[in-house]
Design a protein around this motif. Structure first.
Motif, PDB file in Angstrom:
ATOM      1  N   ILE A  38       0.853  -1.188   0.000  1.00 32.85           N
ATOM      2  CA  ILE A  38       0.000   0.000   0.000  1.00 32.85           C
ATOM      3  C   ILE A  38       0.883   1.229   0.000  1.00 32.85           C
ATOM      4  O   ILE A  38       1.760   1.369   0.866  1.00 32.85           O
ATOM      5  N   LYS A  39       0.694   2.093  -0.954  1.00 31.77           N
ATOM      6  CA  LYS A  39       1.423   3.344  -1.037  1.00 31.77           C
ATOM      7  C   LYS A  39       0.472   4.493  -0.729  1.00 31.77           C
ATOM      8  O   LYS A  39      -0.507   4.704  -1.436  1.00 31.77           O
ATOM      9  N   LEU A  40       0.773   5.222   0.323  1.00 31.63           N
ATOM     10  CA  LEU A  40      -0.089   6.317   0.748  1.00 31.63           C
ATOM     11  C   LEU A  40       0.790   7.383   1.374  1.00 31.63           C
ATOM     12  O   LEU A  40       1.576   7.102   2.282  1.00 31.63           O
ATOM     13  N   GLY A  41       0.698   8.601   0.908  1.00 36.95           N
ATOM     14  CA  GLY A  41       1.519   9.679   1.451  1.00 36.95           C
ATOM     15  C   GLY A  41       2.831   9.813   0.690  1.00 36.95           C
ATOM     16  O   GLY A  41       3.213   8.978  -0.124  1.00 36.95           O
ATOM     17  N   LYS A  42       3.543  10.882   0.986  1.00 42.02           N
ATOM     18  CA  LYS A  42       4.799  11.165   0.308  1.00 42.02           C
ATOM     19  C   LYS A  42       5.893  10.222   0.783  1.00 42.02           C
ATOM     20  O   LYS A  42       5.922   9.787   1.926  1.00 42.02           O
ATOM     21  N   GLN A  43       6.812   9.919  -0.154  1.00 39.74           N
ATOM     22  CA  GLN A  43       7.930   9.053   0.170  1.00 39.74           C
ATOM     23  C   GLN A  43       8.723   9.632   1.345  1.00 39.74           C
ATOM     24  O   GLN A  43       9.060  10.812   1.356  1.00 39.74           O
ATOM     25  N   GLY A  44       9.014   8.818   2.330  1.00 40.49           N
ATOM     26  CA  GLY A  44       9.769   9.281   3.483  1.00 40.49           C
ATOM     27  C   GLY A  44       8.930   9.839   4.606  1.00 40.49           C
ATOM     28  O   GLY A  44       9.449  10.096   5.696  1.00 40.49           O
ATOM     29  N   SER A  45       7.624  10.017   4.381  1.00 37.22           N
ATOM     30  CA  SER A  45       6.767  10.537   5.432  1.00 37.22           C
ATOM     31  C   SER A  45       6.437   9.445   6.445  1.00 37.22           C
ATOM     32  O   SER A  45       6.585   8.246   6.175  1.00 37.22           O
TER      33      SER A  45
ATOM     34  N   ASP B  73       3.992   1.073   4.707  1.00 33.38           N
ATOM     35  CA  ASP B  73       4.939   0.074   4.205  1.00 33.38           C
ATOM     36  C   ASP B  73       5.144  -1.022   5.242  1.00 33.38           C
ATOM     37  O   ASP B  73       5.148  -2.228   4.914  1.00 33.38           O
ATOM     38  N   SER B  74       5.323  -0.626   6.490  1.00 31.98           N
ATOM     39  CA  SER B  74       5.533  -1.608   7.561  1.00 31.98           C
ATOM     40  C   SER B  74       4.312  -2.497   7.737  1.00 31.98           C
ATOM     41  O   SER B  74       4.426  -3.719   7.920  1.00 31.98           O
TER      42      SER B  74
ATOM     43  N   SER C 165       2.126  -3.237   5.475  1.00 31.55           N
ATOM     44  CA  SER C 165       2.038  -4.122   4.308  1.00 31.55           C
ATOM     45  C   SER C 165       2.954  -5.323   4.457  1.00 31.55           C
ATOM     46  O   SER C 165       2.563  -6.461   4.151  1.00 31.55           O
ATOM     47  N   VAL C 166       4.169  -5.091   4.930  1.00 29.46           N
ATOM     48  CA  VAL C 166       5.107  -6.196   5.123  1.00 29.46           C
ATOM     49  C   VAL C 166       4.570  -7.184   6.156  1.00 29.46           C
ATOM     50  O   VAL C 166       4.619  -8.412   5.967  1.00 29.46           O
ATOM     51  N   ALA C 167       4.030  -6.651   7.262  1.00 26.20           N
ATOM     52  CA  ALA C 167       3.504  -7.522   8.315  1.00 26.20           C
ATOM     53  C   ALA C 167       2.353  -8.378   7.800  1.00 26.20           C
ATOM     54  O   ALA C 167       2.283  -9.588   8.070  1.00 26.20           O
ATOM     55  N   ILE C 168       1.454  -7.782   7.049  1.00 29.96           N
ATOM     56  CA  ILE C 168       0.307  -8.517   6.505  1.00 29.96           C
ATOM     57  C   ILE C 168       0.774  -9.558   5.495  1.00 29.96           C
ATOM     58  O   ILE C 168       0.308 -10.706   5.484  1.00 29.96           O
ATOM     59  N   SER C 169       1.722  -9.170   4.648  1.00 33.43           N
ATOM     60  CA  SER C 169       2.205 -10.085   3.613  1.00 33.43           C
ATOM     61  C   SER C 169       2.856 -11.323   4.229  1.00 33.43           C
ATOM     62  O   SER C 169       2.611 -12.458   3.799  1.00 33.43           O
ATOM     63  N   ILE C 170       3.711 -11.121   5.233  1.00 31.07           N
ATOM     64  CA  ILE C 170       4.366 -12.259   5.889  1.00 31.07           C
ATOM     65  C   ILE C 170       3.319 -13.168   6.545  1.00 31.07           C
ATOM     66  O   ILE C 170       3.394 -14.397   6.451  1.00 31.07           O
TER      67      ILE C 170
END
Length: 984
Positions: free
Chosen positions: A776-783, A790-791, A793-798
């Motif tokens: 899921i990409k939401l908000g500006k990069q680095g925000s 991002d975190s 998404s990784v947790a859900i994917s694993i």
């Protein structure tokens, strides 16, 4: 000024010139307060013609239409629609059909005035005319309203039933039980509700005279429930309203307590199996006890046993002997568990009820009406009327004590007159009501009044003003009742109950002296209340009183809309945003107009007021509003939202006003879904400690909800009285293994917008099917937001790769509420309460089978449309392949195609949002909202959506127009057409 006057009169020895005895002439001398001599109230307002049209929310066909109805220009479209559809009499399209508010008011007022003349209420003909004009002016200008049966029946060819509230009785015999069924039916037919106590019926643990075992009261409740479910109240579409009470010492009390919670569990099981178990659904009739509110009548003895952990005896109905002893605390906890599960049973406090009883020599108070506000003798009735409190606020913000007092005088007089000509459904009720003349004056708009006055609902100042107004109302009502006793005599049962009645009057007056006033407004009101109680006691000592009961606080559902009230009964404001119906259909979202007046009362400058109002319009709450002091937040607390009033705040307000009411209060204490059994037990216990007469609770989502809440199928562990011990013979440890995705895998990328926030979601699948990752990409990069997503998404994917089923996440994350939230650009998911809510609904639609989604209540737009057209989400068998291909094409379509389809759907996709069912309005640059056919509003405010999803997530859909209903006391009322779920 209205006063009792004796005309020229003499004693028995006085003679007229022709020798006949001179008759002493008494009556009410009525001066004008609102009306103007020589000018009819109708000539003081501007009238306009309107078209009232209602459509079926499913099919779009017109279900009601009456064009050219006449109303004052200041009456809202909601008010005129409700009055036209509910209260105008005569067949639509016929010459006899009422078409003007003038006809409706005349039908009622002229009937009341004639009965007043015929029964000697007025001193002169001029006084009768002033009474007619004053009553007309007050109704025309929405100062008060009678209860619905008055508008249904008075002045028509139907029986002139004026009472909304009835209490029946049933004895321990089959004749009496069958008569109960019949009497309830007649009351429901007349548009009213009834309650009764079943405790005289012997328990299932006792023997019949023939030697067999008795069925017990719960078994007979089944027959009454089935009867009520088949009768449309008042010939309309709402269900019958009824209350069933059982004493806490009845041997079948435990069965009674668990009756509705067991049925609610059955409803959940049938719902999960695919049956239509919504209120009004085609399968709901397969469960029992759904047409009544249940309440347990507890004694002080029982509550003290609960407090000190003692045993309590359950007694035989035939011999009065104790059949068994139970742990009082355990029984009390079972009540709390059942209420936690399904909101029933409520609780009634027998000690307080009968300690404030004006006619104990005529019998105890054993029961109440369906909403628990009317409590008096068995086989009796009460007619109601409610005052619009905002109509008594002066331009300088003070409360108009004089006009309020005069309004009470006029209304009480009219209500008592109605008993002279009213019809009643049974001979016993006729006899009791005419002998005791029970009245129920009350009010609406308290929540709006407190906010406009700059007082928090859950504050000492708010409670002081509410208590003072309630005391003034009841004091003035009983003072007028004593004056009426001097004109037309006290109620027939007064003589045998004179000392008890005086004792209760003294208790009211003493309670008035204990009010802790804090501001000039409540100080002035309480001072006037003190004078009214003094006058009532003085005049009543001489004349007695005309009415055994004078006041209570009803839910004011439909009549609240008739008066254009912002809040009903004693309730706080529901939310800070209101809905305004537009001419020609549709509606728009506006900030509650009480708010700017409250801000000015608190001393804010005009530019600050505008900024705060704009903030509320966007956010739906006041937290961090520009320029608003945190100490003023409490003024704007509502029933729902981010600063929802705590449960005990509702209880404390009830406790502040209860000592000044003849009857009780129709109000449900709302608790959040996270509330515990202990929270409910504490509310019930504190209600007893604080001296309430009755209490009901509702925990959010404790009942199977309507379509919006069906998607939330979380299963909560219910506390039980016993625990099951499991013996584990061998412990085997299982570890999950991770199934990684191949380097090349199919995926779907979805562009979405939720509440104005844009994002992208990429969902990758295993080649052999099954979701394996989500990005899921939401908000500006680095925000921070982008990093958190991002975190996540990784947790859900694993977790997905370790085998956690997708449906588990869908079940947990749908309906999760936080910002951003609101409208989306996805035609399949039109409204989301958060980004998580949207993401997992979309994933469910893309990756779960129809059966799996259906169990969670998630359907595509095509499936919902098919259900509305055919009654089934599934396509016909011969169309299944075509539909499958169409759904597959839609799922694989590019984001731009989805956006295009979304734009086309915005003007036509039916929505159900909170308590509004509508087509999406098109908002013009000037802010006006239009729609092709929209009975109510659709709103884009995420906060408003969240607030509406609170209590209303379990509110029923209106049977008439399909709009989501809103709470009104113990019942629900429709803002679109005025229908109620059972209250008058």
């Amino acid at each position: 000024m209205t006063e009792t006057v004796s005309g020229q009169s003499g004693q028995g020895s006085r003679k007229t010139r022709n020798g006949a005895p001179q008759v002493r002439r008494t009556g009410l001398k009525i001066d004008r307060v609102y009306s103007t001599a020589g000018v009819h109230p109708y000539d003081q307002v501007t009238w306009e013609r309107r078209d009232v049209v209602q459509t079926n929310w499913k099919s779009g066909e017109t279900i009601f239409e009456q064009k050219g109805v006449e109303f004052p220009d200041f009456w809202s479209l909601n008010a005129s629609t409700i009055v036209t559809t509910k209260y105008f009499r005569g067949a639509v399209g016929s010459d006899s059909r009422e078409a003007s508010l003038k006809q409706l008011i005349d039908r009622v007022v002229l009937t009341y005035t004639k009965a007043g003349r015929d029964n000697g209420y007025f001193l002169t003909e001029e006084d009768a005319e002033v009474f007619e004009h004053e009553l007309t002016w007050m109704l025309l200008n929405q100062v008060f309203a009678f209860n619905s049966p008055v508008w249904f029946n008075v002045g028509t060819s139907a029986p002139q039933q004026v009472s909304a509230c009835f209490i029946l009785s049933v004895d321990d015999s089959m004749d009496s039980i069958l008569n109960w069924y019949k009497e309830e039916g007649f009351i429901f037919k007349g548009g009213s509700g009834a309650g009764l106590n079943l405790s005289r019926i012997r328990s299932s643990k006792e023997l019949l005279n023939s030697g067999g075992t008795a069925s017990g009261p719960v078994s007979f409740m089944r027959g009454a429930d089935a009867s009520a479910g088949t009768i449309k109240s008042g010939g309309a579409t709402r269900r019958a309203a009824k209350m069933v009470v059982l004493d806490v010492d009845h041997p079948d009390i435990e069965e009674f307590i668990e009756t509705k919670s067991r049925e609610e569990n059955k409803i959940r099981a049938l719902r999960d199996a695919g049956f239509d178990m919504d209120l009004g659904g085609r399968d709901i009739s397969s469960v029992q006890y759904q047409n009544a509110n249940n309440s347990v009548r507890v004694t002080d003895e029982f509550m003290r046993a609960v407090e000190f952990g003692e045993q309590f005896g359950l007694t035989s109905r035939t011999t009065g002997e104790v059949i068994e002893y139970v742990d009082a605390k355990a029984l009390f906890d079972k009540m709390a568990v059942a209420a936690w599960e399904c909101a029933d049973p409520g609780i009634q406090y027998d000690g307080v009820i009968n300690d404030w009883h004006t006619t104990p020599e005529s019998g105890r108070i054993t029961a109440s009406n369906p909403c628990s506000e009317y409590m008096h003798l068995d086989n009796s009735s009460c007619n109601l009327a409610s005052l619009n409190l905002l109509k008594f606020v002066k331009d300088d913000g003070s409360f108009d004590v004089e006009k309020f007092t005069k309004a009470v005088e006029i209304v009480i007089t009219a209500m008592d007159i109605s008993i002279c000509f009213a019809d009643f459904p049974t001979e016993a009720i006729t006899e009791t009501t005419r002998a005791y003349r029970q009245l129920g004056i009350g009010y609406a708009n308290l929540g709006a009044l407190l906010m406009e006055s700059g007082l928090g609902y859950d504050s000492e100042g708010g409670r002081a003003l509410a208590a003072s107004i309630t005391s003034l109302m009841t004091g003035a009502a009983y003072r007028r009742s004593a004056e009426l006793a001097g004109v037309v005599g006290p109620y027939d049962g007064f003589a045998r109950n004179a000392e008890a009645h005086r004792r209760v009057m003294r208790k009211h007056a003493a309670a008035n002296d204990t009010i802790r006033t804090m501001h000039p407004m409540d100080i002035a009101v309480q001072r006037a209340a003190t004078q009214e109680w003094e006058a009532s006691l003085k005049i009543g000592e001489k004349n007695g009183w005309r009415n055994a009961q004078a006041s209570l606080l009803a839910p004011t559902g439909t009549i609240g809309f008739m008066m254009d009230c912002d809040t009903t009964g004693i309730e706080p404001d529901f939310s800070l945003v209101k809905f305004k119906k537009l001419v020609g259909g549709g509606s728009m979202q506006i900030v509650n107009q009480t708010i700017p007046r409250a801000l000015r009362k608190l001393g804010y400058a005009e530019e600050t007021v505008e900024a705060i109002v704009e903030f509320i319009s966007e956010k739906g709450h006041v937290i961090d509003a520009p320029g608003l002091k945190p100490e003023h937040y409490e003024v704007f607390d509502c029933a729902m939202g981010q600063r929802a009033i705590a449960p005990m705040g509702h209880v404390r307000m009830m406790a502040a006003t209860q000592p000044f009411l003849s009857g009780a209060i129709s109000k449900t204490v709302n608790l959040p879904e996270t509330a515990t059994v202990e929270n409910i037990a504490d509310v019930y216990f504190q209600g007893w400690k604080l001296g309430l007469k009755a209490l009901a609770v509702y925990r959010d989502n404790c009942k199977v909800g309507q379509p919006l809440s069906d998607a939330k199928a979380t299963k909560t562990e219910v506390p039980t009285a016993a625990t099951v011990e499991k013996v584990v013979e061998k412990v085997v440890e299982y570890r999950p293994t991770r199934k990684r995705l191949p380097k090349s895998r199919p995926s779907i990328t979805t562009r979405f917008t939720v509440g104005g926030a844009k994002g992208y979601m990429t969902a990758g699948s295993y080649p052999d099917d099954g979701l394996g990752e989500v990005f899921i990409k939401l908000g500006k990069q680095g925000s921070t937001l982008a990093g958190m997503m991002d975190s996540f998404s990784v947790a859900i994917s694993i977790a997905l790769q370790y085998g956690v089923p997708l449906e588990t996440y869908v079940e947990k994350f749908t309906n999760l509420r936080f910002e951003p939230a609101g409208l989306t650009d996805d035609p399949d998911v039109r409204m989301s309460s958060s980004i998580m809510d949207y993401v997992f609904r979309r994933l469910a639609l893309d990756h779960l089978s129809f059966e799996e989604r259906s169990a969670l209540g998630i359907y595509s737009a095509d499936e919902r449309a098919r259900e509305l057209a055919t009654g089934s989400y599934l396509p016909a068998e011969d169309d299944a392949e075509d539909v499958e291909e169409e759904l597959e094409t839609l799922a694989q379509s590019a984001p731009s195609e989805k956006a295009e389809k979304s734009e086309k759907a915005e003007a036509s996709q039916p929505l159900t949002t909170g308590n509004a069912t509508s087509q999406l309005p098109v908002v013009n640059v000037d802010g006006a909202a239009t729609a092709k056919s929209a009975p109510t509003a659709v709103h884009s405010s995420a906060e408003l959506f969240e607030a509406m999803q609170g209590r209303t997530s379990d509110a029923p859909m209106c049977f008439t127009c399909g709009t989501k209903m809103r709470p009104a006391g113990s019942c629900y009322v429709c803002e679109g057409c005025g229908s109620t779920s059972g209250c008058s």
